[in-house]
Design a protein around this motif. Structure first.
Motif, PDB file in Angstrom:
ATOM      1  N   ARG A   4       3.644   5.778  -5.585  1.00  0.00           N
ATOM      2  CA  ARG A   4       3.372   5.673  -7.123  1.00  0.00           C
ATOM      3  C   ARG A   4       2.429   6.651  -7.648  1.00  0.00           C
ATOM      4  NH1 ARG A   4       2.922   0.133  -7.704  1.00  0.00           N
ATOM      5  NH2 ARG A   4       5.056  -0.401  -7.210  1.00  0.00           N
ATOM      6  N   GLY A   5       1.193   6.732  -6.880  1.00  0.00           N
ATOM      7  CA  GLY A   5       0.159   7.556  -7.238  1.00  0.00           C
ATOM      8  C   GLY A   5       0.804   9.108  -6.846  1.00  0.00           C
ATOM      9  N   ILE A   6       1.285   9.408  -6.125  1.00  0.00           N
ATOM     10  CA  ILE A   6       1.941  11.071  -5.668  1.00  0.00           C
ATOM     11  C   ILE A   6       2.872  11.259  -6.811  1.00  0.00           C
ATOM     12  CG2 ILE A   6       3.300  12.322  -4.417  1.00  0.00           C
ATOM     13  CD1 ILE A   6       2.128  10.539  -1.810  1.00  0.00           C
ATOM     14  N   GLU A   7       3.758  10.393  -7.299  1.00  0.00           N
ATOM     15  CA  GLU A   7       4.545  10.482  -8.369  1.00  0.00           C
ATOM     16  C   GLU A   7       3.872  10.664  -9.793  1.00  0.00           C
ATOM     17  OE1 GLU A   7       8.385   8.324 -10.593  1.00  0.00           O
ATOM     18  OE2 GLU A   7       7.133   7.299  -9.049  1.00  0.00           O
ATOM     19  N   ARG A   8       2.882   9.889 -10.004  1.00  0.00           N
ATOM     20  CA  ARG A   8       2.146  10.016 -11.227  1.00  0.00           C
ATOM     21  C   ARG A   8       1.350  11.313 -11.232  1.00  0.00           C
ATOM     22  NH1 ARG A   8      -1.231   5.674 -10.523  1.00  0.00           N
ATOM     23  NH2 ARG A   8       0.414   4.250 -10.075  1.00  0.00           N
ATOM     24  N   SER A   9       0.689  11.687  -9.964  1.00  0.00           N
ATOM     25  CA  SER A   9       0.074  13.098 -10.307  1.00  0.00           C
ATOM     26  C   SER A   9       1.199  14.253 -10.331  1.00  0.00           C
ATOM     27  CB  SER A   9      -0.671  13.271  -8.891  1.00  0.00           C
ATOM     28  OG  SER A   9       0.135  13.471  -7.774  1.00  0.00           O
ATOM     29  N   LEU A  10       2.360  14.236  -9.905  1.00  0.00           N
ATOM     30  CA  LEU A  10       3.349  15.339 -10.090  1.00  0.00           C
ATOM     31  C   LEU A  10       3.708  15.315 -11.573  1.00  0.00           C
ATOM     32  CD1 LEU A  10       5.531  14.764  -6.964  1.00  0.00           C
ATOM     33  CD2 LEU A  10       4.014  16.394  -7.366  1.00  0.00           C
ATOM     34  N   ARG A  11       3.869  14.015 -12.190  1.00  0.00           N
ATOM     35  CA  ARG A  11       4.273  14.228 -13.627  1.00  0.00           C
ATOM     36  C   ARG A  11       3.224  14.324 -14.468  1.00  0.00           C
ATOM     37  NH1 ARG A  11       6.493   8.577 -14.846  1.00  0.00           N
ATOM     38  NH2 ARG A  11       6.621   7.998 -12.609  1.00  0.00           N
ATOM     39  N   ALA A  12       2.046  14.359 -14.056  1.00  0.00           N
ATOM     40  CA  ALA A  12       0.823  14.408 -15.041  1.00  0.00           C
ATOM     41  C   ALA A  12       0.197  16.142 -15.358  1.00  0.00           C
ATOM     42  CB  ALA A  12      -0.362  13.738 -14.691  1.00  0.00           C
ATOM     43  N   GLY A  13       1.132  16.782 -14.812  1.00  0.00           N
ATOM     44  CA  GLY A  13       0.429  18.364 -14.629  1.00  0.00           C
ATOM     45  C   GLY A  13       0.834  18.935 -16.097  1.00  0.00           C
TER      46      GLY A  13
ATOM     47  N   TRP B 138       0.748  -1.263   0.136  1.00  0.00           N
ATOM     48  CA  TRP B 138      -0.011  -0.033  -0.021  1.00  0.00           C
ATOM     49  C   TRP B 138       0.951   1.256  -0.019  1.00  0.00           C
ATOM     50  CZ3 TRP B 138       0.195   3.563   3.699  1.00  0.00           C
ATOM     51  CH2 TRP B 138       0.704   3.300   5.061  1.00  0.00           C
ATOM     52  N   GLU B 139       2.048   1.173   0.431  1.00  0.00           N
ATOM     53  CA  GLU B 139       2.843   2.313   0.725  1.00  0.00           C
ATOM     54  C   GLU B 139       3.455   2.428  -0.878  1.00  0.00           C
ATOM     55  OE1 GLU B 139       4.862   2.307   5.197  1.00  0.00           O
ATOM     56  OE2 GLU B 139       5.465   0.645   3.544  1.00  0.00           O
ATOM     57  N   ARG B 140       4.000   1.572  -1.558  1.00  0.00           N
ATOM     58  CA  ARG B 140       4.301   1.662  -2.863  1.00  0.00           C
ATOM     59  C   ARG B 140       3.431   2.266  -3.861  1.00  0.00           C
ATOM     60  NH1 ARG B 140       6.377  -3.354  -1.657  1.00  0.00           N
ATOM     61  NH2 ARG B 140       4.977  -4.524  -2.973  1.00  0.00           N
ATOM     62  N   ARG B 141       2.135   1.909  -3.591  1.00  0.00           N
ATOM     63  CA  ARG B 141       0.851   2.246  -4.509  1.00  0.00           C
ATOM     64  C   ARG B 141       0.680   3.887  -4.257  1.00  0.00           C
ATOM     65  NH1 ARG B 141      -1.495  -2.617  -3.128  1.00  0.00           N
ATOM     66  NH2 ARG B 141      -2.762  -1.489  -1.424  1.00  0.00           N
ATOM     67  N   ARG B 142       0.787   4.093  -2.852  1.00  0.00           N
ATOM     68  CA  ARG B 142       0.569   5.716  -2.591  1.00  0.00           C
ATOM     69  C   ARG B 142       1.701   6.552  -3.025  1.00  0.00           C
ATOM     70  NH1 ARG B 142      -1.400   7.944   3.148  1.00  0.00           N
ATOM     71  NH2 ARG B 142      -1.397  10.324   2.580  1.00  0.00           N
TER      72      ARG B 142
END
Length: 79
Positions: free
Chosen positions: A22-31, A16-20
């Motif tokens: 990864r989600g933060i990283e994805r949202s930072l790149r998707a801007g 669950w830590e890895r998923r969280r």
């Protein structure tokens, strides 16, 4: 030779830590480029205020803390 405790990475991350993360990283790149430019401009303003607070006057340091908090909120804002 032993490795110092500070260099020990600790236990591996849970799923669950890895998923969280990864989600933060994805949202930072998707801007959008415009949003990224706004975030970078606010980061620059926060750093300039920080420098002014250190070298000129303490109230500028408070303004830098506020600008830094706003910059962090913009960077981590959920869509």
């Amino acid at each position: 030779m032993t490795t110092p405790a500070a260099a020990d990475p600790g236990p591996p991350l849970r799923a669950w830590e890895r998923r969280r993360l990864r989600g933060i990283e994805r949202s930072l790149r998707a801007g959008s480029p415009r949003r990224l430019l706004l975030c970078l401009a606010l980061d620059a303003v926060a750093l300039a205020l920080l420098a002014a607070g250190i070298f000129l006057a303490l109230p500028w340091l408070f303004a830098a803390c506020v600008a830094g908090q706003i910059a962090v909120c913009l960077h981590l804002e959920r869509r």
